[in-house]
Write an enzyme that holds these catalytic residues in place. Structure first.
Site, short mmCIF file in Angstrom:
data_model
loop_
_atom_site.label_atom_id
_atom_site.label_comp_id
_atom_site.label_asym_id
_atom_site.label_seq_id
_atom_site.Cartn_x
_atom_site.Cartn_y
_atom_site.Cartn_z
N TYR A 147 0.85 -1.19 0.00
CA TYR A 147 0.00 0.00 0.00
C TYR A 147 0.88 1.24 0.00
O TYR A 147 1.89 1.28 0.72
CB TYR A 147 -0.88 0.01 1.26
CG TYR A 147 -1.76 1.23 1.41
CD1 TYR A 147 -2.80 1.48 0.52
CD2 TYR A 147 -1.55 2.13 2.45
CE1 TYR A 147 -3.61 2.60 0.65
CE2 TYR A 147 -2.37 3.25 2.59
CZ TYR A 147 -3.39 3.48 1.70
OH TYR A 147 -4.20 4.59 1.84
N ASP B 13 9.16 2.76 -0.01
CA ASP B 13 8.10 3.40 0.76
C ASP B 13 8.25 2.92 2.21
O ASP B 13 7.82 1.83 2.56
CB ASP B 13 6.74 3.03 0.19
CG ASP B 13 5.59 3.68 0.96
OD1 ASP B 13 5.86 4.25 2.03
OD2 ASP B 13 4.44 3.60 0.50
N LYS C 200 3.94 8.77 9.18
CA LYS C 200 3.66 8.13 10.48
C LYS C 200 4.61 8.60 11.59
O LYS C 200 4.46 9.71 12.06
CB LYS C 200 3.63 6.61 10.29
CG LYS C 200 2.53 6.21 9.29
CD LYS C 200 2.05 4.80 9.37
CE LYS C 200 0.76 4.63 8.57
NZ LYS C 200 0.89 4.05 7.27
C1 LIG Z 1 0.31 4.68 5.93
C2 LIG Z 1 1.05 4.43 4.65
C3 LIG Z 1 0.94 5.29 3.56
C4 LIG Z 1 -0.03 6.43 3.52
O1 LIG Z 1 0.23 7.39 4.48
P1 LIG Z 1 -0.97 8.44 4.87
O2 LIG Z 1 -0.32 9.35 5.83
O3 LIG Z 1 -2.05 7.60 5.44
O4 LIG Z 1 -1.37 9.10 3.61
C5 LIG Z 1 1.74 5.05 2.47
N1 LIG Z 1 2.59 4.03 2.43
C6 LIG Z 1 2.72 3.18 3.47
C7 LIG Z 1 3.71 2.07 3.39
C8 LIG Z 1 1.94 3.35 4.61
O5 LIG Z 1 2.06 2.48 5.62
#
Ligand SMILES: *Cc1c(COP(=O)(O)O)cnc(C)c1O
Length: 427
Positions: free
Chosen positions: A142, A237, A265
């Site tokens: 994701y 990511d 995060k």
């Molecule tokens: C949480 C997350 C996102 C998205 O971040 P948001 O602050 O919710 O937009 C993207 N990539 C990864 C791997 C994530 O865990």
């Protein structure tokens, strides 16, 4: 009507499904979502006064726990000083210097307000930097809700994608190719056929948004090698893994250097902060130096900057990552014993854990997740609530430990989760 249910009824009138992010709706859990009014340390307090031990931790940001006193002090001080300037300030500089002086593959960075924004912007940089248009992603990873990454594997040719959300144009979805995790041969095939079109390969080096799909280092090395061979950039990511598995994230642990990296995060210490960064010559493509436009009214918000820096400094000072690994390992051992003979097994990486169907080998891609897992999880989730434990309200979300979770608390919760698992498997 109970207060909680009344709030949910009212919410449904003003927000789709009564929520502002889908998982919060407790969909599939067969109950109304709980409304919380406060939190401290590991404890969440519901509007009716019930307290729960939190293993969701706002889906990851709170690695020190709720309202850590050192973070709290910084936040309060900043709020007394000013909470947004829309101009240059020293707080983002301090956080940027802290990161770039410690994480060698982040030579330059740009702060944004979410993980989604970070990934979206990094892809723009990658396209500009390579003159190519395609992005390769992996099924089960994701990257936020940016259009071109809300895609799943299509049924056609190798790598072909289909949108996984309504409202995304087929044209946009077709910009993205999708590969399977843990499959070197499939990846080679996609690169052979389409490699020269790929601007960037985006991957969660520790996929943790569709269960916890811990990858083999050899596979991740293959991803990096193929990207390099075909002239595509490598984007890690690390929005979830960054500053959680260690200071340098999975890149440091794997000794694989991505061209671009995204954080979010933990980086904001519980405030809306994201960031993308990487090699200086790529980041210098961003406006005002370069031609890649990217901006934000509240970017590098000083409250978030100071909360983030305070969080990271405290983690570094306490060697928090090592401590979390130690506590996580002990928790895993205890929980594994408690879950024996139930429909659940635990997988863990550092301070991330996930309960799933028992398997003889580690689950590394989504096809290994039993379709019945969701059905088993809902009653287990409710049985945990009955025992004062709040897990993320979804079978495919991971659990998060923080430095506020003590050994004693974790041992207690492992026993309670075992009880919950046995109680639900009897029914
Ligand atoms: C949480 C997350 C996102 C998205 O971040 P948001 O602050 O919710 O937009 C993207 N990539 C990864 C791997 C994530 O865990």
């Amino acid at each position: 009507m109970k207060l909680n249910d009344e709030l949910f009824e009212r919410s449904k009138k003003v927000a789709p499904g009564g929520v502002h992010s889908p998982v919060r709706s407790f969909k599939g859990m067969n109950m109304s979502p709980i409304f919380f009014k406060g939190a401290k340390g590991t404890e969440l307090e519901a509007v009716d006064g019930t307290r729960y031990t939190d293993f969701c931790m706002s889906f990851g940001p709170l690695i020190l726990g709720h309202r850590d006193p050192d973070v709290s002090r910084e936040v309060e001080e900043m709020i007394q000083t000013g909470w947004t300037f829309g101009a240059c300030e020293p707080y983002s500089l301090a956080l940027a210097e802290w990161i770039t002086s410690r994480v060698p593959h982040v030579q330059k960075l740009r702060f944004v307000s979410s993980g989604t924004e970070a990934v979206m912007s990094a892809m723009r940089v990658a396209r500009a930097g390579t003159g190519r248009e395609k992005v390769l992603k992996f099924e089960g990873c994701y990257h936020g809700h940016v259009d071109s990454l809300l895609v799943k594997a299509g049924s056609g040719l190798a790598g072909e994608s289909a949108s996984s959300s309504a409202g995304i144009s087929a044209k946009t979805a077709s910009d993205t190719l999708v590969a399977s995790l843990d499959d070197e041969a499939g990846l080679e095939k996609i690169f052979k056929e389409r490699g020269h079109e790929i601007a960037v390969v985006a991957i969660e080096p520790l996929p943790a948004n569709y269960g916890l799909l811990i990858q083999r280092k050899e596979f991740l090395q293959k991803v990096a090698d193929l990207a390099k061979k075909y002239g595509a950039l490598l984007l890690f990511d690390e929005v979830i893994s960054g500053f959680r598995v260690g200071l340098g994230g999975m890149a440091e642990i794997l000794q694989i250097t991505p061209d671009l990296v995204c954080y979010g995060k933990i980086l904001g210490g519980g405030f809306p902060v994201g960031c993308y960064g990487g090699r200086a010559e790529l980041m210098d493509l961003v406006a005002p130096l370069g031609k890649v436009y990217q901006a934000g009214t509240l970017s590098a918000n000083p409250v978030g900057m100071r909360a983030g820096l305070a969080t990271l400094q405290k983690m570094e000072k306490l060697d928090g990552w090592k401590e979390l690994e130690r506590r996580g390992a002990a928790f895993e051992q205890k929980l594994s014993k408690e879950l024996a003979g139930t429909p659940f097994q635990v997988s863990r990486y550092g301070s991330l854990f996930w309960l799933h169907n028992p398997t003889s080998s580690p689950i590394r891609d989504i096809t290994q997740i039993a379709p019945s897992h969701g059905e088993h999880f809902a009653p287990f989730f409710r049985a945990c609530l009955d025992r004062g434990i709040y897990l993320a309200p979804n079978a495919y979300e991971v659990g998060f430990l923080s430095l506020a979770h003590t050994d004693e608390l974790l041992a207690h919760c492992a026993i309670k989760m075992g009880e919950a698992a046995r109680a639900t498997s009897r029914t």
